[in-house]
Design a protein around this motif. Structure first.
Motif, PDB file in Angstrom:
ATOM      1  N   THR A   1      19.389  10.853  -3.442  1.00  0.00           N
ATOM      2  CA  THR A   1      19.752   9.596  -2.796  1.00  0.00           C
ATOM      3  C   THR A   1      21.259   9.545  -2.607  1.00  0.00           C
ATOM      4  O   THR A   1      22.022  10.041  -3.440  1.00  0.00           O
ATOM      5  CB  THR A   1      19.313   8.379  -3.628  1.00  0.00           C
TER       6      THR A   1
ATOM      7  N   TYR B   1      18.815  11.260   6.899  1.00  0.00           N
ATOM      8  CA  TYR B   1      17.949  10.938   5.761  1.00  0.00           C
ATOM      9  C   TYR B   1      16.510  10.757   6.235  1.00  0.00           C
ATOM     10  O   TYR B   1      16.244  10.529   7.423  1.00  0.00           O
ATOM     11  CB  TYR B   1      18.428   9.654   5.065  1.00  0.00           C
TER      12      TYR B   1
ATOM     13  N   ASP C   1      20.524   2.806   0.014  1.00  0.00           N
ATOM     14  CA  ASP C   1      20.685   4.242  -0.175  1.00  0.00           C
ATOM     15  C   ASP C   1      19.962   4.997   0.921  1.00  0.00           C
ATOM     16  O   ASP C   1      18.887   4.588   1.385  1.00  0.00           O
ATOM     17  CB  ASP C   1      20.115   4.685  -1.528  1.00  0.00           C
TER      18      ASP C   1
ATOM     19  N   VAL D   1      17.773   8.224   1.570  1.00  0.00           N
ATOM     20  CA  VAL D   1      16.887   9.003   0.699  1.00  0.00           C
ATOM     21  C   VAL D   1      16.474  10.289   1.401  1.00  0.00           C
ATOM     22  O   VAL D   1      16.009  10.266   2.548  1.00  0.00           O
ATOM     23  CB  VAL D   1      15.634   8.191   0.323  1.00  0.00           C
TER      24      VAL D   1
END
Length: 684
Positions: free
Chosen positions: A171, A235, A314, A316
């Motif tokens: 993360t 991500y 965040d 991920v």
């Protein structure tokens, strides 16, 4: 000042990729590791009427429908401290009232306080998979909770195949907002500003409030928001987590949480009413490039407001995982009825990580087994054995399918492998009776065809049965016919239209029937047509002489069966009825009636058949006009000779009159002593 550091820096932390199964529960052994509690007499209960796998699930109530005003839960301890987070998956079937909720929650303090990961109310009456990816690694309890209000109920909630994964992932912190430096990094909009306040907070000393008031309250007719922009292109998804306290007029005043994708804002969460500080987590798609917290109030009542604290977001990244089903090893292509058959498959891990995964094996719609396979070492294969299959299904060919069910497989297209298995054995069904139609029925009559079938074999079977009547054909399913059971099968209505003998056939259609000789039965039904009519009046017709007449008429049988009936003849006030017996199909017969004495005049003669159930009354009657003539000429007087006439030679003369109805031509003769004379009279 520690919070300030978190705010200004994008914090990257990495953990070793991997994913293991902490536990998997197919609910075949409740309570097992679960602790049940809540409203007495209403605990979560194992059920077999609905299930996703292994013929059992757990239901929020022991009853057909849950009760009002209940609050029940099932809880178990968990330990995911060795992982970055937990991922919880389960299958749910739900049919509840709009204010009756099922929740999935976790606790980090042994069950004193609970955080809701997921909740839902309403009608979702099909099995659905739920995946919750944000279980923190300090969680030590999870539970499923169901609660209902005081009015209205429904069937309830079923849970099956609960699986908890321990997951390691990477993360990257995109931002943290704890209120200390708000509004840095945010774009504010609307008619009132969101504000950093000290009046309420989750972590000291600040939070972010929906209005400029550092105290109780907000304004009427607010519409204001805060936006944060970012990029998730590198991500798999974004992870939004925050704490919220809200006290608003419900439902008029509310907080909307939205993300922006493709230039459009999408609402994924709404908060209205009251709740103390609660933590929430949401996954944001990697197509999103903005987050918005938007508060809206109407022009009536105001309450305290909405407070946010410790907002984290965040990016991920998850590991590349590829699990596949390499082969279905058992059952083979053919199995015998009543056999106990082993069920197995081979799965493979094509990724460089140690993995734990659920594996499902399904046969038809009657067998669905779950096995947890953990660990599966990198680049290795594992043989997976499932519960034996006791073959009690009807003969036929069934789909078999084995699937790895890792919740985030990078190549899902190779997870499953399918094949077929055929059940064979001593299966024998047949038709033993055609019940309807049989015998004789009338044309135009509608009947409900039916037949009786029997299972002569050794297993309960499903099959079709077909019945034909001439061009009529109808097929009906027969389900779960037990050995030696006889059953009457009803078919769609049939209306008799063709006349005469019609063949009736009934046949069973069972796959792999070992004795097809008893499948079919044949019979017949005679469709009777009742139709007689008068085809001619023979007498009287035209012009007839007065006097005694014998009325006559000709009748015919237009039907297809011998019939007895009466025929009636009328002329004015005259009426006579005569029986007609055993008139064969297509036979014509002359019927004689009682004599009628005709006098001069014009008449109508009518003959009608009187057959009970005659299907064509239009040809029953025939009629015709006729005339009765009178032929009567006579002497009115002698002109010559007459009384006391002188002696001499005379030509005799006589006056005649035509008393009849027709012009008369006749010869007259006169005798006077020895004298005889003849005369011809024409057109009198």
């Amino acid at each position: 000042m520690v919070k300030k550091c978190f705010f200004f820096f994008s914090f990257l932390f990495s953990l070793t990729f991997g994913q293991r199964v902490i536990f998997g529960d197919d609910m075949s052994n409740l309570p097992g590791s679960w602790t049940l509690g809540g409203t007495p007499g209403n605990y979560w209960t194992q059920k077999s009427n609905r299930w996703f796998s292994h013929s059992h699930s757990v239901k929020c109530t022991p009853y057909d429908n849950y009760n009002n005003s209940v609050d029940v839960w099932m809880m178990r301890s968990v330990n995911i401290s060795g992982y970055n987070l937990g991922v919880l998956t389960f299958w749910v079937w739900q049919k509840t009232e709009g204010n009756d909720f099922c929740q999935c929650q976790y606790s980090t303090d042994g069950g004193t306080n609970w955080v809701t990961l997921w909740q839902r109310a309403g009608d979702y009456s099909s099995w659905q998979a739920i995946t919750l990816t944000n279980l923190p690694n300090n969680a030590n309890r999870i539970r499923f909770r169901f609660y209902s209000d005081g009015s209205g109920n429904d069937e309830g909630v079923y849970i099956d195949d609960v699986i908890l994964y321990g997951v390691n992932r990477t993360t990257t912190r995109i931002f943290l907002e704890n209120g200390n430096y708000f509004p840095e990094g945010w774009t504010l909009g609307g008619n009132y500003n969101w504000t950093k306040v000290t009046y309420r907070y989750k972590s000291s000393p600040n939070s972010v409030k929906c209005s400029p008031i550092n105290g109780y309250g907000y304004y009427n007719n607010q519409d204001n928001w805060i936006d944060r922009y970012f990029s998730l292109t590198n991500y798999d998804y974004g992870l939004l987590q925050f704490w919220i306290y809200y006290d608003t007029q419900n439902p008029q005043d509310s907080l909307l949480i939205q993300y922006r994708s493709g230039g459009n804002w999408f609402t994924f969460a709404t908060f209205s009413g009251y709740a103390n500080w609660t933590n929430y987590s949401y996954n944001i798609p990697n197509t999103a490039d903005g987050l918005r917290f938007r508060f809206i109030s109407d022009g009536t009542t105001t309450y305290d407001g909405v407070y946010l604290d410790d907002i984290t977001f965040d990016g991920v990244s998850t590991p590349w995982i590829d699990l596949t089903t390499l082969s279905i090893d058992s059952p083979p292509g053919l199995v015998e009825f009543n056999d106990t058959v082993s069920v197995s498959a081979t799965v493979a891990n094509f990724s460089p990580y140690v993995i734990g995964t659920p594996v499902y094996y399904r046969i038809g719609n009657f067998y669905n087994a779950l096995r947890i396979v953990d660990p599966v070492q990198p680049y290795t294969t594992v043989s997976v054995n499932f519960p034996d299959w006791i073959v009690t299904q009807p003969p036929g060919t069934y789909l078999k399918r084995c699937s790895t069910a890792y919740y985030r497989d990078s190549i899902p297209n190779n997870n499953s492998l399918t094949g077929t298995v055929t059940v064979v054995g001593n299966f024998d069904v047949g038709t033993i009776q055609i019940i309807s139609p049989t015998g004789t029925i009338d044309s135009g009559q509608t009947v409900n065809p039916s037949a009786k079938v029997k299972n002569f074999g050794e297993g309960t079977v499903d099959f079709n049965v077909k019945l034909t009547i001439g061009s009529y054909s109808n097929t009906q399913p027969v389900s779960q016919l037990a050995p030696n059971e006889e059953r009457v099968i009803n078919f769609d209505p049939w209306t008799a239209q063709s006349r005469g003998n019609i063949t009736v056939k009934c046949s069973t259609q069972l796959t792999n029937d070992i004795n097809p000789g008893n499948d079919k039965m044949e019979g017949s039904v005679f469709v009777r047509v009742l139709d007689v009519g008068t085809i001619a009046i023979i007498s009287p017709t035209g012009t007839i002489d007065s006097g005694i007449i014998i009325p006559k008429a000709k009748v015919k049988n237009f039907g297809n069966t011998n019939v007895d009936f009466n025929a009636k003849f009328t002329i004015g006030s005259y009426s006579d009825v005569q029986p007609v017996t055993q008139l064969a199909p297509n036979e014509e017969r002359i019927v004689n009636f009682s004599p009628w004495v005709g006098s001069r005049g014009n008449y109508t003669a009518q003959c009608s058949t009187e057959l009970s159930g005659d299907m064509n009354s239009g040809n029953d009657k025939a009629s015709g006009g006729f005339s009765v003539r009178v032929r009567d000429c006579g002497i009115v007087s002698f002109v010559i000779p007459y009384d006391n006439m002188p002696v001499g030679e005379y030509n005799p003369r006589v006056r005649f009159t035509n008393f009849g109805t027709e012009i008369a031509n006749f010869t007259a003769r006169i005798r006077i002593g020895d004298y005889v004379g003849n005369a011809t009279i024409n057109n009198l």
